[in-house]
Motif scaffolding. Structure first.
Motif, mmCIF file in Angstrom:
data_model
loop_
_atom_site.group_PDB
_atom_site.id
_atom_site.type_symbol
_atom_site.label_atom_id
_atom_site.label_comp_id
_atom_site.label_asym_id
_atom_site.label_seq_id
_atom_site.Cartn_x
_atom_site.Cartn_y
_atom_site.Cartn_z
ATOM 1 N N THR A 176 0.954 -1.285 0.043
ATOM 2 C CA THR A 176 0.049 0.095 -0.104
ATOM 3 C C THR A 176 0.972 1.158 -0.044
ATOM 4 O OG1 THR A 176 -0.292 -0.181 2.176
ATOM 5 C CG2 THR A 176 -1.929 -1.264 1.233
ATOM 6 N N SER A 177 0.343 2.283 0.718
ATOM 7 C CA SER A 177 1.336 3.154 0.892
ATOM 8 C C SER A 177 1.060 4.137 2.203
ATOM 9 C CB SER A 177 1.343 4.400 -0.210
ATOM 10 O OG SER A 177 0.133 4.883 -0.346
ATOM 11 N N PRO A 178 1.697 5.142 2.650
ATOM 12 C CA PRO A 178 1.312 5.903 3.736
ATOM 13 C C PRO A 178 0.221 6.589 3.551
ATOM 14 C CG PRO A 178 3.910 6.145 3.467
ATOM 15 C CD PRO A 178 3.217 5.413 1.985
ATOM 16 N N ASP A 198 5.672 1.565 -3.189
ATOM 17 C CA ASP A 198 5.600 2.981 -2.640
ATOM 18 C C ASP A 198 6.097 3.210 -1.279
ATOM 19 O OD1 ASP A 198 4.585 3.544 -5.185
ATOM 20 O OD2 ASP A 198 2.615 3.311 -4.604
ATOM 21 N N ARG A 199 6.161 2.310 -0.529
ATOM 22 C CA ARG A 199 6.739 2.631 0.724
ATOM 23 C C ARG A 199 8.075 2.450 0.893
ATOM 24 N NH1 ARG A 199 8.682 -1.137 4.582
ATOM 25 N NH2 ARG A 199 9.076 -0.040 6.341
ATOM 26 N N LYS A 200 8.844 3.425 1.028
ATOM 27 C CA LYS A 200 10.147 3.409 1.704
ATOM 28 C C LYS A 200 10.533 2.927 3.124
ATOM 29 C CE LYS A 200 10.480 8.043 1.358
ATOM 30 N NZ LYS A 200 8.947 8.341 0.739
ATOM 31 N N ALA A 201 11.773 2.241 3.185
ATOM 32 C CA ALA A 201 11.929 1.604 4.362
ATOM 33 C C ALA A 201 11.673 2.643 5.433
ATOM 34 C CB ALA A 201 13.261 1.207 4.449
ATOM 35 N N ASP A 208 9.240 4.641 6.088
ATOM 36 C CA ASP A 208 8.099 5.005 6.263
ATOM 37 C C ASP A 208 7.705 3.985 7.394
ATOM 38 O OD1 ASP A 208 7.774 6.844 4.414
ATOM 39 O OD2 ASP A 208 7.268 5.626 2.779
ATOM 40 N N LEU A 209 7.330 4.427 8.415
ATOM 41 C CA LEU A 209 7.186 3.566 9.701
ATOM 42 C C LEU A 209 5.555 3.320 10.134
ATOM 43 C CD1 LEU A 209 10.302 3.736 11.830
ATOM 44 C CD2 LEU A 209 9.900 2.142 10.013
ATOM 45 N N ILE A 210 5.449 2.410 10.790
ATOM 46 C CA ILE A 210 4.376 2.429 11.638
ATOM 47 C C ILE A 210 4.433 3.162 12.983
ATOM 48 C CG2 ILE A 210 2.377 0.879 12.720
ATOM 49 C CD1 ILE A 210 2.237 0.810 9.707
ATOM 50 N N GLY A 211 3.389 3.762 13.377
ATOM 51 C CA GLY A 211 3.555 4.851 14.634
ATOM 52 C C GLY A 211 2.529 5.764 14.684
ATOM 53 N N GLY A 212 2.675 6.424 15.768
ATOM 54 C CA GLY A 212 1.946 7.395 16.390
ATOM 55 C C GLY A 212 1.335 7.494 17.733
ATOM 56 N N MET A 240 16.581 7.197 18.796
ATOM 57 C CA MET A 240 16.356 8.557 18.331
ATOM 58 C C MET A 240 16.940 8.821 16.891
ATOM 59 S SD MET A 240 17.225 10.126 22.101
ATOM 60 C CE MET A 240 16.601 9.856 23.550
ATOM 61 N N LYS A 241 18.198 8.376 16.939
ATOM 62 C CA LYS A 241 18.917 8.668 15.615
ATOM 63 C C LYS A 241 18.037 7.831 14.351
ATOM 64 C CE LYS A 241 23.594 9.243 17.489
ATOM 65 N NZ LYS A 241 24.850 8.661 17.683
ATOM 66 N N MET A 242 17.410 6.631 14.700
ATOM 67 C CA MET A 242 16.706 6.077 13.678
ATOM 68 C C MET A 242 15.496 6.822 13.367
ATOM 69 S SD MET A 242 13.852 3.959 13.441
ATOM 70 C CE MET A 242 13.402 3.333 14.871
ATOM 71 N N MET A 243 14.876 7.430 14.499
ATOM 72 C CA MET A 243 13.400 8.217 14.090
ATOM 73 C C MET A 243 13.801 9.607 13.846
ATOM 74 S SD MET A 243 10.863 6.501 15.032
ATOM 75 C CE MET A 243 9.754 8.004 15.149
ATOM 76 N N ALA A 244 15.143 9.819 13.661
ATOM 77 C CA ALA A 244 15.274 11.279 13.087
ATOM 78 C C ALA A 244 15.305 10.938 11.460
ATOM 79 C CB ALA A 244 16.797 11.743 13.401
ATOM 80 N N GLY A 245 15.335 10.002 11.057
ATOM 81 C CA GLY A 245 15.462 9.879 9.525
ATOM 82 C C GLY A 245 14.098 9.193 8.839
ATOM 83 N N THR A 246 13.077 9.054 9.926
ATOM 84 C CA THR A 246 11.928 8.720 9.436
ATOM 85 C C THR A 246 11.133 9.515 8.609
ATOM 86 O OG1 THR A 246 11.675 7.279 11.599
ATOM 87 C CG2 THR A 246 9.639 7.717 10.359
ATOM 88 N N THR A 247 10.656 9.245 7.390
ATOM 89 C CA THR A 247 10.080 9.859 6.641
ATOM 90 C C THR A 247 8.330 10.118 6.694
ATOM 91 O OG1 THR A 247 10.025 8.162 5.125
ATOM 92 C CG2 THR A 247 11.701 9.791 4.847
ATOM 93 N N SER A 248 7.729 9.298 7.505
ATOM 94 C CA SER A 248 6.412 9.121 7.826
ATOM 95 C C SER A 248 6.137 8.314 8.738
ATOM 96 C CB SER A 248 5.588 8.734 6.624
ATOM 97 O OG SER A 248 5.649 7.628 6.236
ATOM 98 N N LEU A 249 5.143 8.634 9.774
ATOM 99 C CA LEU A 249 4.452 7.626 10.740
ATOM 100 C C LEU A 249 3.052 7.272 10.415
ATOM 101 C CD1 LEU A 249 5.857 8.713 13.943
ATOM 102 C CD2 LEU A 249 6.414 6.640 12.834
#
Length: 448
Positions: free
Chosen positions: A219-221, A321-324, A326-330, A394-403
């Motif tokens: 799918t996609s974000p 369409d999902r980049k690595a 792009d994570l699940i979160g919120g 934290m460093k990983m999350m700094a590079g996250t493109t979407s949640l």
């Protein structure tokens, strides 16, 4: 994305200043001990078991009790399907708690529809400053009526934890932000050839995270939270493709040999013991890994730093369409006040006081740690306050493109049985992915 690093502090020390100075972001005059009456507040949360905030919660409860003179009957338990069922049953039978820390998605629909909890707007009619320290835009709307009920504390993310000792033994590099599905399968083969299980997962017990990301990869974000109308739609076929990806990984031998019979605890132990390389789980697992690296899980001073150094966290391999990144979160959980508590003046005051205390500017950062919060003014602190795995997160999350939220929080209950409980049948070919997805989607549509 820009991320504010929240303070990790010792709650047992910090709450002393809360007692002395008051609760910033809270409502003055809501100590909860109205007219000298001591209230016993029934509270249920998920801050229990291996949750990294279990001790923070215990410390904060003790401090609130000392400040107000009230007491807490704590019925907290680890979050799983059994916990969810217990909470919903309590509401159905009139045994609901006064304050509940629970999911704000479809899992809460039944007790919201029944009028068993009070909206934030209704609370603010009497306590205008309630949750005023929160960004309302980040407080989730109910799927039932669009109102806001749950005051959030800490958010979540789901990503891939890595045992780097296994990677080194297999000659595999640490995955990064451009990690693809094909690269992942190549690495899994190298890890398998080296004599390790590539993926720590109990498909017969907790397939949830792989289910989520396998679908997300098709799918996609923008579309992930849209439950397909049927298996014949484009979205339905995306779900089928996700299940077939998991089946392929199983057929390639990338899960543990006992993945269909093992428990989640057993496969997590494999990961910790250096027998498996990759583990998809939530941000709460940081605490579980850290605790497993301590000789005393409740004493941070017993941390084995050399053991912890073998663990890292990175992005889940992407495709389509999902980049690595792009994570699940919120912010999927928060504090509710029940209608039963609200209808009693003393319990009402105590419940408001408790929630304000637990969601104050000072206390939330200790719970949010390396995740996220809805605070308007989250403090910035030195990274030295955090352990090495939290800093890596934290460093990983700094590079996250979407949640993006978890679609399984919408697609809940009986709908999930055919693909969650039925995952062993899917991967072994006893039931086709298409039939399993079709059954679940039909159950979902019938429930609407």
């Amino acid at each position: 994305m820009k991320k504010r690093i929240a303070a990790l502090c010792l709650v047992s020390a910090m709450v002393l200043s809360l007692t002395a100075c008051g609760n910033s972001g809270g409502t003055s005059g809501t100590g909860g001990s109205t007219g000298g009456t001591s209230v016993k507040l029934n509270v249920t949360t998920t801050f229990a078991g291996e949750d990294g905030n279990a001790q923070n919660f215990k410390n904060a409860v003790a401090a609130w009790e000392a400040e107000t003179g009230n007491t807490v009957a704590d019925a907290s338990a680890t979050s799983d399907e059994t916990f969810k069922t217990r909470v919903l049953t309590d509401f159905e039978t009139g045994s609901e708690p006064d304050v509940l820390f629970f999911f704000n998605g479809a899992d809460a629909n039944s007790f919201i529809e029944a009028g068993k909890v009070v909206s934030i707007d209704e609370i603010r009619a009497e306590y205008p400053e309630y949750a005023s320290n929160m960004n309302d835009d980040l407080i989730a709307d109910s799927l039932v009526d669009g109102k806001k009920y749950a005051v959030p504390v800490n958010g979540f993310w789901e990503a891939m934890f890595v045992n780097t000792e296994v990677l080194d033994a297999a000659g595999v590099s640490m995955p990064g932000e451009d990690y693809t599905w094909d690269m992942f399968k190549e690495d899994c083969q190298k890890i398998k050839d080296a004599g390790y299980a590539p993926i720590a997962c109990a498909l017969g017990n907790i397939p949830h995270y792989w289910w989520e990301f396998a679908i997300f990869n098709h799918t996609s974000p923008d579309t992930h939270l849209q439950v397909p109308e049927s298996v014949d739609t484009e979205g339905g076929q995306a779900w089928v493709a996700g299940m077939e990806d998991i089946k392929e990984l199983y057929e390639l031998g990338y899960f543990p040999d006992n993945t269909l019979s093992a428990t989640d605890d057993e496969t997590f132990a494999m990961f910790m013991d250096g027998k498996a390389a990759f583990l998809i789980d939530g941000s709460w697992k940081v605490g579980g890994i850290v605790n497993s690296c301590q000789s005393d899980p409740e004493d941070a001073s017993t941390l084995d730093t050399e053991k912890l150094a073998k663990f890292d966290v990175t992005y889940v391999p992407g495709q389509g369409d999902r980049k690595a990144t792009d994570l699940i979160g919120g912010l999927s959980m928060g504090y509710y006040i029940s209608t039963k508590a609200w209808e009693d003046p003393d319990t009402r005051a105590a419940a408001v006081s408790f929630v304000e205390y637990m969601t104050s500017d000072e206390l939330v950062p200790a719970f949010a740690q390396h995740t996220a919060s809805a605070l308007k003014n989250a403090p910035e602190v030195d990274e030295a306050e955090f352990n090495p795995l939290q800093i890596k997160a934290m460093k990983m999350m700094a590079g996250t493109t979407s949640l993006t939220g978890a679609v399984q929080d919408i697609f809940n209950g009986e709908c999930r049985v055919s693909t969650f409980d039925g995952m062993p049948q899917i991967v072994t070919g006893k039931v086709t992915a298409e039939d399993a997805v079709s059954e679940g989607l039909e159950a979902y549509q019938d429930a609407q």
